[in-house]
Scaffold this motif. Structure first.
Motif, mmCIF file in Angstrom:
data_model
loop_
_atom_site.group_PDB
_atom_site.id
_atom_site.type_symbol
_atom_site.label_atom_id
_atom_site.label_comp_id
_atom_site.label_asym_id
_atom_site.label_seq_id
_atom_site.Cartn_x
_atom_site.Cartn_y
_atom_site.Cartn_z
ATOM 1 N N ARG A 100 1.350 -5.436 10.219
ATOM 2 C CA ARG A 100 0.993 -4.031 10.352
ATOM 3 C C ARG A 100 2.295 -3.231 10.238
ATOM 4 N NH1 ARG A 100 -3.340 -1.271 12.545
ATOM 5 N NH2 ARG A 100 -4.201 -3.217 13.329
ATOM 6 N N TYR A 101 2.327 -2.295 9.296
ATOM 7 C CA TYR A 101 3.544 -1.540 9.024
ATOM 8 C C TYR A 101 3.525 -0.196 9.759
ATOM 9 C CZ TYR A 101 3.960 -4.886 5.182
ATOM 10 O OH TYR A 101 4.048 -6.036 4.447
ATOM 11 N N THR A 102 4.688 0.387 9.854
ATOM 12 C CA THR A 102 4.746 1.738 10.422
ATOM 13 C C THR A 102 4.038 2.739 9.512
ATOM 14 O OG1 THR A 102 6.905 2.062 9.373
ATOM 15 C CG2 THR A 102 6.893 1.316 11.663
ATOM 16 N N THR A 105 -5.923 1.235 0.592
ATOM 17 C CA THR A 105 -7.346 1.422 0.858
ATOM 18 C C THR A 105 -7.505 1.876 2.297
ATOM 19 O OG1 THR A 105 -7.928 -0.334 -0.693
ATOM 20 C CG2 THR A 105 -9.615 0.332 0.886
ATOM 21 N N ARG A 106 -8.242 2.957 2.505
ATOM 22 C CA ARG A 106 -8.438 3.455 3.862
ATOM 23 C C ARG A 106 -9.394 2.536 4.606
ATOM 24 N NH1 ARG A 106 -12.004 6.948 6.286
ATOM 25 N NH2 ARG A 106 -13.079 7.305 4.316
ATOM 26 N N MET A 107 -8.994 2.083 5.808
ATOM 27 C CA MET A 107 -9.795 1.217 6.673
ATOM 28 C C MET A 107 -10.019 1.961 7.984
ATOM 29 S SD MET A 107 -9.965 -1.329 4.601
ATOM 30 C CE MET A 107 -10.673 -2.633 5.591
ATOM 31 N N GLY A 108 -11.220 2.450 8.230
ATOM 32 C CA GLY A 108 -11.458 3.270 9.406
ATOM 33 C C GLY A 108 -10.934 4.674 9.174
ATOM 34 N N TYR A 109 -10.775 5.438 10.248
ATOM 35 C CA TYR A 109 -10.373 6.835 10.126
ATOM 36 C C TYR A 109 -8.859 7.023 10.090
ATOM 37 C CZ TYR A 109 -15.147 8.406 10.905
ATOM 38 O OH TYR A 109 -16.483 8.642 10.781
ATOM 39 N N GLU A 110 -8.084 6.032 10.554
ATOM 40 C CA GLU A 110 -6.656 6.274 10.721
ATOM 41 C C GLU A 110 -5.769 5.207 10.104
ATOM 42 O OE1 GLU A 110 -6.139 6.598 14.897
ATOM 43 O OE2 GLU A 110 -7.003 8.607 15.031
ATOM 44 N N ARG A 111 -6.319 4.175 9.501
ATOM 45 C CA ARG A 111 -5.498 3.062 9.041
ATOM 46 C C ARG A 111 -5.634 2.876 7.540
ATOM 47 N NH1 ARG A 111 -6.584 -2.604 9.025
ATOM 48 N NH2 ARG A 111 -8.577 -2.173 10.039
ATOM 49 N N ILE A 112 -4.522 2.486 6.913
ATOM 50 C CA ILE A 112 -4.487 2.190 5.479
ATOM 51 C C ILE A 112 -3.967 0.765 5.295
ATOM 52 C CG2 ILE A 112 -3.491 2.808 3.236
ATOM 53 C CD1 ILE A 112 -3.186 5.626 4.204
ATOM 54 N N GLU A 113 -4.605 0.020 4.395
ATOM 55 C CA GLU A 113 -4.091 -1.288 4.007
ATOM 56 C C GLU A 113 -3.600 -1.208 2.573
ATOM 57 O OE1 GLU A 113 -6.712 -4.530 4.687
ATOM 58 O OE2 GLU A 113 -6.564 -4.387 6.879
ATOM 59 N N TYR A 114 -2.438 -1.868 2.314
ATOM 60 C CA TYR A 114 -1.793 -1.769 1.009
ATOM 61 C C TYR A 114 -1.847 -3.075 0.210
ATOM 62 C CZ TYR A 114 0.079 2.437 3.192
ATOM 63 O OH TYR A 114 0.203 3.641 3.829
ATOM 64 N N GLY A 115 -2.551 -4.075 0.741
ATOM 65 C CA GLY A 115 -2.619 -5.359 0.044
ATOM 66 C C GLY A 115 -1.398 -6.234 0.280
ATOM 67 N N ILE A 116 -0.541 -5.857 1.212
ATOM 68 C CA ILE A 116 0.669 -6.630 1.529
ATOM 69 C C ILE A 116 0.687 -6.935 3.027
ATOM 70 C CG2 ILE A 116 2.116 -5.826 -0.379
ATOM 71 C CD1 ILE A 116 3.169 -3.639 1.485
#
Length: 740
Positions: A629-631, A686-697
């Motif tokens: 999980r990144y900043t 890709t937005r996951m939920g209302y506050e989190r983004i996943e970048y595939g890494i």
């Protein structure tokens, strides 16, 4: 002889399954001593080698089974290769794409070869891809209740279509027919849960009831005894499940009093209904054969008896569970006893003793009260650790087994006696290994002794109960890691199950073969998660076992070549050889393209440094990895509740380096077509939920057992980013150095 060919066939299956499992385990170790190309080369060789072997064997007389088995091994190797690419380039662990890509050739091979293992593999892969795609991505508040139900219904509809296709013979697979029937109804039961789906769960009871009614009507109309039984069991499960839902909603005195009246009326009504059924002689529709020969109505009478048995079992299950829960609620809530355990124990002792002796009482009433009393009394004695009373219930269970006829009932009392005996032993002996060893030994002795019992009414329930229970207990022992017992039980499990498979296959004892093959498969799958033994060591061991089994099978086949001719194959596999060859080449091409794209990005992408927070799970195919999980995973872009942003699934952000630390940080949401400033990079997510983004890494695959070091020391990640925003995680960093 056919029995010798069956032994040879089974030997090749066991040997090949051990070798394929060893291959999966080996690549999942992520062995540090192999570089990328040293990993990829064996994967390509396995795919092409197994396919080449399949083609060669297909041209040999009596080698069609081995040809299909080799083709299956090639397909499994492709799945391992896809997972290996993801592991090497740190793609999403257990990503739906892995299983979706693997599903395509497995499904096409199932259609082309019509071989059952391909049907099984494609079914599992399809459901894994569907589930992993939707459920992690639509968790929490991300999806409305309607969308969540729609996702579940999509899976239920797919299983319904599969059942129709197999029932009509379009797809010839008994496994698909059975699993799709169970899965379809089970999924409808899940979405009818009014606690999980508060707004629309109640409405989903309508399709559930409709499907259950259709299942009963159709299986009765087609005289399908097995599926009529499944339908009855699902009705039992549904009613019990709904009763528990009502308890949660209406936990009060009036509800339990009404429930007691309902159970009494339910049993009474079914007693009357059963009397009507026994007197009912259903008339089948006339057929052409009726005019040719005049047969007796014995088949109809047999089917009527089967209907009565299914109804009896269903009513007893429903009545027992509902009655037990109702009595428990009355004792604890309505009457409010300070020590309900003693009351329940007394109730159980009186009811079980009376019902064992009451031979003239109606069977439905007798069995329902007896099982309810046993559940409540023995359960209360177990929770209160009242060992003397447990001995009494053990004796009553044995007495019920002896004096009460009926296959299902005797199986229940046999298993109840085993569970009560296990509870007694656990109260006496503070060692799970010793208790399970004693239980396994007793069950094995009972199974062996059951072979010589002449009375079939006693022999069959003893065998049907003792063997699966023995396998389950021995299977549990294979995970106990204390001293030499671990290695001894694992070796015993392999030997006993392997021997049972061979003997049951030769003697055509299907139920023993089915249980043995199920536990063999479970052993190969679940040992992947057994942390007491490294994946590399398990891989080597399974490879040696597979080589030994295959070598013995080859020797045995040569010795009995004239007696062990393979039956003629009519699947049309040879006709489809060219199409299958094209499919294999497409698999190799797909892997090559993915490797090429990843290598190009590593060579030409811009290197950036990101701050992270790691975790440590294990992937199903690809081995251990740290979950990152990144900043920048939770940037402040949704704070203003901008509907334009929160409605987007695909999103890109702009990052720029912090001049003091060199770590890239969030700057803004990327706008299509905008020019980036020097030093800035675009990163797709890709937005996951209302506050989190996943970048595939978010995943970094590591050698087995090194997760703790990464969790404690890895603070940063180096990522290669292409001009269009795609990224590959290259390595993890300490504050000053690379984690090796």
């Amino acid at each position: 002889m056919k029995s010798k060919w069956i032994t040879i066939q089974l030997g090749y299956v066991l040997g090949a399954s051990s070798l394929l499992t060893a291959i999966v385990y080996f690549f999942a170790t992520n062995w540090e001593k192999l570089n990328r190309w040293e990993k990829f080369t064996p994967a390509f060789l396995l795919i092409l080698g197994f396919y080449g072997l399949s083609v060669w064997l297909s041209r040999q007389s009596g080698r069609q089974f081995l040809s299909k088995l080799s083709l299956f091994a090639s397909c499994v190797s492709f799945g391992v290769g896809v997972g290996l690419i993801g592991q090497t380039y740190n793609s999403h662990a257990d990503s739906y794409t892995l299983f979706a890509i693997w599903f395509i050739p497995a499904f096409l091979l199932a259609i082309l070869t019509r071989w059952q293992p391909f049907y099984v593999l494609s079914y599992l892969l399809g459901h894994l891809a569907y589930g992993i795609y939707f459920f992690p991505r639509w968790e929490g508040n991300m999806a409305s209740e309607v969308v969540q139900i729609a996702i579940w219904l999509g899976m239920a509809i797919a299983n319904g279509i599969l059942y129709v296709l197999t029932e009509r013979g379009t797809l010839k697979s008994p496994f698909l027919k059975w699993i799709s029937f169970q899965a379809g109804i089970g999924i409808l039961l899940v979405v009818s849960n009014s606690h999980a789906f508060e707004d629309y769960g109640v409405l989903m009871n309508l399709p559930l009831v409709a499907v259950l009614a259709a299942a009963v009507w159709y299986t009765h109309r087609t005289r399908n005894k097995a599926y009529l039984m499944f339908s009855g069991l699902w009705i039992s499960v549904t009613i019990t499940f709904k009763y528990i839902e009502l308890i949660v909603h209406y936990y009060n005195e009036l509800f339990f009093i009404a429930s007691l009246l309902f159970v009494i009326l339910f049993i009474g009504a079914n007693v009357k209904f059963m009397t009507f059924i026994r007197a009912w002689q259903p008339v089948a529709a006339p057929t052409e054969t009726d005019s040719v020969k005049n047969e007796s109505d014995k088949p109809e009478n047999d089917f009527t008896k089967w209907v009565v048995r299914v109804l009896t079992v269903s009513v007893v299950i429903i009545g027992s569970l509902l009655g037990s829960l109702t009595v428990l609620g009355i004792v604890t809530l309505v009457l409010g006893f300070d020590d309900p355990a003693n009351v329940l124990i007394g109730f159980g002792l009186v009811m079980v003793t009376a019902m064992v002796l009451a031979k003239k009482l109606n069977a439905l009433v007798r069995y329902t009260i007896l099982i309810s009393g046993l559940l409540l009394g023995a359960g209360a004695a177990s929770f209160s650790e009242n060992v003397p009373v447990l001995f009494i219930f053990l004796a009553l269970s044995i007495a019920a087994f002896i004096y009460i006829a009926g296959m299902v009932h005797r199986i229940f009392f046999f298993l109840a006696a085993v569970l009560i005996a296990a509870v007694i032993l656990f109260n006496w002996i503070n060692s799970g290994i010793i208790v399970l060893t004693v239980i396994a030994s007793v069950l094995f002795i009972l199974f062996a002794c059951g072979q010589v019992i002449r009375n079939a009414a006693v022999r069959q329930p003893v065998l049907y109960s003792s063997y699966p229970s023995f396998l389950l207990t021995l299977f549990a022992l294979t995970f106990m890691t204390e001293s030499y017992w671990y290695y001894l039980t694992n070796a015993l499990f392999f030997l006993i199950v392997g021997l049972a498979l061979v003997v049951s296959r030769q003697l055509h004892i299907r139920w023993i073969f089915a249980w043995s093959m199920g536990f063999w498969t479970a052993f190969l799958v679940y040992k992947y998660y057994d942390l007491a033994w490294g994946l590399l060591h398990k891989s080597v061991t399974l490879a040696l076992i597979g080589i030994f089994i295959l070598s013995f099978t080859v020797w045995y086949e040569k010795k009995h070549r004239l007696e062990a001719a393979e039956p003629e194959d009519r699947s049309g596999f040879s006709v489809n050889r060219f199409v299958i060859g094209v499919l294999v080449l497409l698999q190799v091409a797909a892997m090559s393209i993915q490797i090429g794209k990843s290598e190009w990005l590593l060579s030409h992408g811009q290197l950036i440094k990101l701050q992270l927070e790691p975790l440590d799970p294990r992937s199903l195919i690809q081995g251990d990895y740290v979950r990152l999980r990144y900043t920048i995973s939770e940037p402040p872009i949704f704070d203003n509740n901008n509907e334009d942003l929160t409605s987007k699934r695909k999103i890109a952000v702009v990052l720029a380096p912090n001049m003091a630390t060199g770590v890239y940080e969030y700057r803004r949401v990327y706008t299509k077509g905008e020019e980036l400033a020097p030093g800035e990079v675009r990163l797709n997510g890709t937005r996951m939920g209302y506050e989190r983004i996943e970048y595939g890494i978010e995943t970094y695959f590591i050698p087995e057992g090194t997760g703790r070091d990464y969790e404690q020391h890895a603070k940063f990640a180096e990522v290669k980013v292409s001009a269009n925003g795609d990224a590959i995680l290259e390595r993890l960093l300490l504050q000053q150095s690379v984690v090796q």
